[in-house]
Write a protein that holds these residues in place. Structure first.
Motif, PDB file in Angstrom:
ATOM      1  N   ILE A  40      39.634  55.776  61.977  1.00 12.51           N
ATOM      2  CA  ILE A  40      40.101  54.627  62.458  1.00 12.51           C
ATOM      3  C   ILE A  40      40.574  53.606  61.140  1.00 12.51           C
ATOM      4  O   ILE A  40      41.595  53.131  61.094  1.00 12.51           O
ATOM      5  CB  ILE A  40      39.273  53.787  63.352  1.00 12.51           C
ATOM      6  CG1 ILE A  40      39.381  54.671  64.839  1.00 12.51           C
ATOM      7  CG2 ILE A  40      39.528  52.446  63.663  1.00 12.51           C
ATOM      8  CD1 ILE A  40      38.350  54.193  65.845  1.00 12.51           C
ATOM      9  N   LEU A  41      39.651  53.662  60.391  1.00 14.54           N
ATOM     10  CA  LEU A  41      39.713  52.738  59.221  1.00 14.54           C
ATOM     11  C   LEU A  41      40.883  53.254  58.302  1.00 14.54           C
ATOM     12  O   LEU A  41      41.632  52.572  57.612  1.00 14.54           O
ATOM     13  CB  LEU A  41      38.400  52.585  58.368  1.00 14.54           C
ATOM     14  CG  LEU A  41      37.265  51.665  59.010  1.00 14.54           C
ATOM     15  CD1 LEU A  41      35.947  51.810  58.337  1.00 14.54           C
ATOM     16  CD2 LEU A  41      37.632  50.244  59.175  1.00 14.54           C
ATOM     17  N   VAL A  43      43.550  54.833  59.260  1.00  5.21           N
ATOM     18  CA  VAL A  43      44.631  54.610  59.813  1.00  5.21           C
ATOM     19  C   VAL A  43      45.022  53.058  59.532  1.00  5.21           C
ATOM     20  O   VAL A  43      46.128  52.591  59.249  1.00  5.21           O
ATOM     21  CB  VAL A  43      44.693  55.119  61.424  1.00  5.21           C
ATOM     22  CG1 VAL A  43      46.179  54.580  62.066  1.00  5.21           C
ATOM     23  CG2 VAL A  43      44.512  56.549  61.255  1.00  5.21           C
ATOM     24  N   VAL A  44      44.213  52.013  59.756  1.00  3.43           N
ATOM     25  CA  VAL A  44      44.513  50.807  59.587  1.00  3.43           C
ATOM     26  C   VAL A  44      44.773  50.622  58.101  1.00  3.43           C
ATOM     27  O   VAL A  44      45.516  49.759  57.862  1.00  3.43           O
ATOM     28  CB  VAL A  44      43.078  50.060  60.099  1.00  3.43           C
ATOM     29  CG1 VAL A  44      43.286  48.819  59.575  1.00  3.43           C
ATOM     30  CG2 VAL A  44      42.861  50.171  61.477  1.00  3.43           C
ATOM     31  N   SER A  45      44.049  51.126  57.238  1.00  4.36           N
ATOM     32  CA  SER A  45      44.572  50.699  55.860  1.00  4.36           C
ATOM     33  C   SER A  45      45.685  51.248  55.494  1.00  4.36           C
ATOM     34  O   SER A  45      46.596  50.802  54.658  1.00  4.36           O
ATOM     35  CB  SER A  45      43.729  51.425  54.981  1.00  4.36           C
ATOM     36  OG  SER A  45      43.592  52.892  54.932  1.00  4.36           O
ATOM     37  N   ILE A  47      48.659  51.342  57.779  1.00  4.99           N
ATOM     38  CA  ILE A  47      49.225  50.400  58.398  1.00  4.99           C
ATOM     39  C   ILE A  47      49.510  49.377  57.466  1.00  4.99           C
ATOM     40  O   ILE A  47      50.473  48.828  57.366  1.00  4.99           O
ATOM     41  CB  ILE A  47      48.901  50.214  59.786  1.00  4.99           C
ATOM     42  CG1 ILE A  47      49.049  51.513  60.433  1.00  4.99           C
ATOM     43  CG2 ILE A  47      49.735  49.145  60.390  1.00  4.99           C
ATOM     44  CD1 ILE A  47      48.557  51.478  61.895  1.00  4.99           C
ATOM     45  N   ARG A  48      48.256  48.828  57.118  1.00  4.17           N
ATOM     46  CA  ARG A  48      48.332  47.563  56.243  1.00  4.17           C
ATOM     47  C   ARG A  48      48.870  47.843  55.071  1.00  4.17           C
ATOM     48  O   ARG A  48      49.661  46.763  54.434  1.00  4.17           O
ATOM     49  CB  ARG A  48      46.908  46.917  56.099  1.00  4.17           C
ATOM     50  CG  ARG A  48      46.191  46.458  57.598  1.00  4.17           C
ATOM     51  CD  ARG A  48      45.009  45.840  57.155  1.00  4.17           C
ATOM     52  NE  ARG A  48      45.076  44.782  56.111  1.00  4.17           N
ATOM     53  CZ  ARG A  48      44.943  43.629  56.337  1.00  4.17           C
ATOM     54  NH1 ARG A  48      44.450  42.975  57.550  1.00  4.17           N
ATOM     55  NH2 ARG A  48      45.006  42.557  55.376  1.00  4.17           N
ATOM     56  N   LYS A  51      52.686  47.707  55.315  1.00  3.68           N
ATOM     57  CA  LYS A  51      53.450  46.243  55.557  1.00  3.68           C
ATOM     58  C   LYS A  51      53.515  45.530  54.299  1.00  3.68           C
ATOM     59  O   LYS A  51      54.408  44.682  54.465  1.00  3.68           O
ATOM     60  CB  LYS A  51      52.529  45.625  56.468  1.00  3.68           C
ATOM     61  CG  LYS A  51      52.675  46.179  58.088  1.00  3.68           C
ATOM     62  CD  LYS A  51      52.017  45.323  59.053  1.00  3.68           C
ATOM     63  CE  LYS A  51      52.289  45.927  60.473  1.00  3.68           C
ATOM     64  NZ  LYS A  51      51.535  45.017  61.473  1.00  3.68           N
TER      65      LYS A  51
END
Length: 53
Positions: A40-41, A43-45, A47-48, A51
């Protein structure tokens, strides 16, 4: 965090070989939880980081 996951998996395998089923099951469940948190972390990193470009 992935290193902790591998550590708990190895601990679960060693405990299972020596017949400590409860410890092996506990270590395996902790390893599974840590692995999912890592994914999860990760994938979040991704995505961030995507952007900001």
């Amino acid at each position: 965090m992935l290193r902790w996951t591998v550590t708990f998996i190895i601990l679960a395998i060693i405990a299972g070989v020596f017949g400590f089923g409860g410890i092996a099951a506990g270590a395996a469940s902790i390893a599974k939880i840590l692995f999912f948190i890592f994914i999860i972390l990760f994938v979040v990193s991704l995505i961030r980081g995507r952007k900001k470009i």
